[in-house]
Design a protein around this motif. Sequence first.
Motif, PDB file in Angstrom:
ATOM      1  N   ARG A 156       0.866  -1.185   0.000  1.00 16.94           N
ATOM      2  CA  ARG A 156       0.000   0.000   0.000  1.00 16.94           C
ATOM      3  C   ARG A 156       0.900   1.231   0.000  1.00 16.94           C
ATOM      4  NH1 ARG A 156      -2.831  -4.234  -1.054  1.00 16.94           N
ATOM      5  NH2 ARG A 156      -4.832  -4.427  -0.026  1.00 16.94           N
ATOM      6  N   VAL A 157       0.642   2.160  -0.903  1.00 14.58           N
ATOM      7  CA  VAL A 157       1.505   3.324  -1.105  1.00 14.58           C
ATOM      8  C   VAL A 157       0.828   4.573  -0.534  1.00 14.58           C
ATOM      9  CG1 VAL A 157       2.747   4.689  -2.817  1.00 14.58           C
ATOM     10  CG2 VAL A 157       2.247   2.274  -3.280  1.00 14.58           C
ATOM     11  N   PHE A 158       1.594   5.362   0.227  1.00 13.73           N
ATOM     12  CA  PHE A 158       1.073   6.604   0.791  1.00 13.73           C
ATOM     13  C   PHE A 158       2.122   7.700   0.705  1.00 13.73           C
ATOM     14  CE2 PHE A 158      -1.207   3.169   2.861  1.00 13.73           C
ATOM     15  CZ  PHE A 158      -2.530   3.584   2.763  1.00 13.73           C
ATOM     16  N   ALA A 159       1.677   8.906   0.362  1.00 11.14           N
ATOM     17  CA  ALA A 159       2.580  10.056   0.343  1.00 11.14           C
ATOM     18  C   ALA A 159       2.905  10.490   1.768  1.00 11.14           C
ATOM     19  CB  ALA A 159       1.954  11.216  -0.430  1.00 11.14           C
ATOM     20  N   ASP A 160       1.951  10.380   2.649  1.00 13.06           N
ATOM     21  CA  ASP A 160       2.087  10.862   4.018  1.00 13.06           C
ATOM     22  C   ASP A 160       2.303   9.692   4.983  1.00 13.06           C
ATOM     23  OD1 ASP A 160       0.785  11.628   6.773  1.00 13.06           O
ATOM     24  OD2 ASP A 160       1.179  13.538   5.749  1.00 13.06           O
ATOM     25  N   HIS A 161       3.322   9.799   5.819  1.00 19.04           N
ATOM     26  CA  HIS A 161       3.634   8.735   6.774  1.00 19.04           C
ATOM     27  C   HIS A 161       2.465   8.474   7.727  1.00 19.04           C
ATOM     28  CE1 HIS A 161       5.520   6.856  10.373  1.00 19.04           C
ATOM     29  NE2 HIS A 161       6.183   6.188   9.443  1.00 19.04           N
ATOM     30  N   ASP A 162       1.799   9.529   8.165  1.00 15.14           N
ATOM     31  CA  ASP A 162       0.662   9.360   9.084  1.00 15.14           C
ATOM     32  C   ASP A 162      -0.468   8.554   8.441  1.00 15.14           C
ATOM     33  OD1 ASP A 162       2.006  10.729  11.066  1.00 15.14           O
ATOM     34  OD2 ASP A 162       0.996  12.636  10.683  1.00 15.14           O
ATOM     35  N   ASP A 163      -0.676   8.746   7.134  1.00 14.17           N
ATOM     36  CA  ASP A 163      -1.697   7.965   6.435  1.00 14.17           C
ATOM     37  C   ASP A 163      -1.306   6.491   6.374  1.00 14.17           C
ATOM     38  OD1 ASP A 163      -3.197  10.237   6.035  1.00 14.17           O
ATOM     39  OD2 ASP A 163      -2.498  10.554   3.976  1.00 14.17           O
ATOM     40  N   ALA A 164      -0.007   6.222   6.212  1.00 12.77           N
ATOM     41  CA  ALA A 164       0.472   4.839   6.207  1.00 12.77           C
ATOM     42  C   ALA A 164       0.263   4.193   7.576  1.00 12.77           C
ATOM     43  CB  ALA A 164       1.948   4.795   5.810  1.00 12.77           C
ATOM     44  N   VAL A 165       0.558   4.943   8.634  1.00 18.14           N
ATOM     45  CA  VAL A 165       0.353   4.438  10.000  1.00 18.14           C
ATOM     46  C   VAL A 165      -1.122   4.163  10.242  1.00 18.14           C
ATOM     47  CG1 VAL A 165       0.506   5.014  12.459  1.00 18.14           C
ATOM     48  CG2 VAL A 165       2.427   5.531  10.935  1.00 18.14           C
ATOM     49  N   ALA A 166      -1.984   5.069   9.817  1.00 18.03           N
ATOM     50  CA  ALA A 166      -3.429   4.880  10.002  1.00 18.03           C
ATOM     51  C   ALA A 166      -3.903   3.636   9.264  1.00 18.03           C
ATOM     52  CB  ALA A 166      -4.193   6.117   9.514  1.00 18.03           C
ATOM     53  N   TYR A 167      -3.363   3.405   8.060  1.00 16.96           N
ATOM     54  CA  TYR A 167      -3.770   2.227   7.298  1.00 16.96           C
ATOM     55  C   TYR A 167      -3.350   0.937   8.016  1.00 16.96           C
ATOM     56  CZ  TYR A 167      -4.576  -1.166   3.693  1.00 16.96           C
ATOM     57  OH  TYR A 167      -5.039  -2.273   3.025  1.00 16.96           O
ATOM     58  N   LEU A 168      -2.112   0.871   8.476  1.00 16.99           N
ATOM     59  CA  LEU A 168      -1.674  -0.380   9.111  1.00 16.99           C
ATOM     60  C   LEU A 168      -2.428  -0.634  10.404  1.00 16.99           C
ATOM     61  CD1 LEU A 168       0.534  -0.080  11.696  1.00 16.99           C
ATOM     62  CD2 LEU A 168       1.992   0.663   9.841  1.00 16.99           C
ATOM     63  N   GLU A 169      -2.886   0.424  11.059  1.00 13.05           N
ATOM     64  CA  GLU A 169      -3.697   0.237  12.270  1.00 13.05           C
ATOM     65  C   GLU A 169      -5.092  -0.289  11.925  1.00 13.05           C
ATOM     66  OE1 GLU A 169      -3.435   4.077  14.129  1.00 13.05           O
ATOM     67  OE2 GLU A 169      -1.478   3.624  15.023  1.00 13.05           O
TER      68      GLU A 169
END
Length: 200
Positions: A156-169
């Motif tokens: 899963r690709v995200f520009a924003d690190h916080d969005d990546a963290v939210a996705y994995l949660e």
Amino acid sequence: MTERGGLPIGRRGFLGLLGAGTVAGVAGCLGGDGDDGSAHVDGDQAGNSYDPNVDEHPGDDPIEFAETQGCAVCNMTPTDYPQWQSQLAHKDGTGAVFDTPGCLFAYLVATSSDSAVAGAWATDHGTGDLIDATDAHFVVVTDATAADDPMDINPRVFADHDDAVAYLEEWDAESLTEDDIIGLEDVDVEIASIYRGNRL
């Protein structure tokens, strides 16, 4: 800004490292298929290699995807998968397009090109925008049974690190931590094999 060995490096430094890693990786990428005819991964080396499939890529910006293009790894049509498509440019002006970021990973570790990477782009999983993959955050999901992706499963690709963290949660198919968020410079044969092991 990415860190390597505890020291921050900028985008240009990363692209130089990626180019050097690509050349080093290619040295062992010219092997063949396994005895049963299937592709295989032997240690940290890929058994297949992939050629650039775009003759002219400027490298400073992404090119338009076209219906006549096929993925450099699997030959599927990237325009059929706008929410997943990716691309890469080499410094020699060639490039490659992909239907998915999983195929981008496979190409990175098994390209036949000896030209360094000038740029890479991937589609943000949340926004659907094509973003700079050299600055992106990739969530390494591995449970294909929980995914409905082209080619089985993809990061899963995200520009924003916080969005990546939210996705994995939110991803409850498996237990993931921030260690499962990587940058493009972290992609190696082992990680690429999660997504395209049958093509390496």
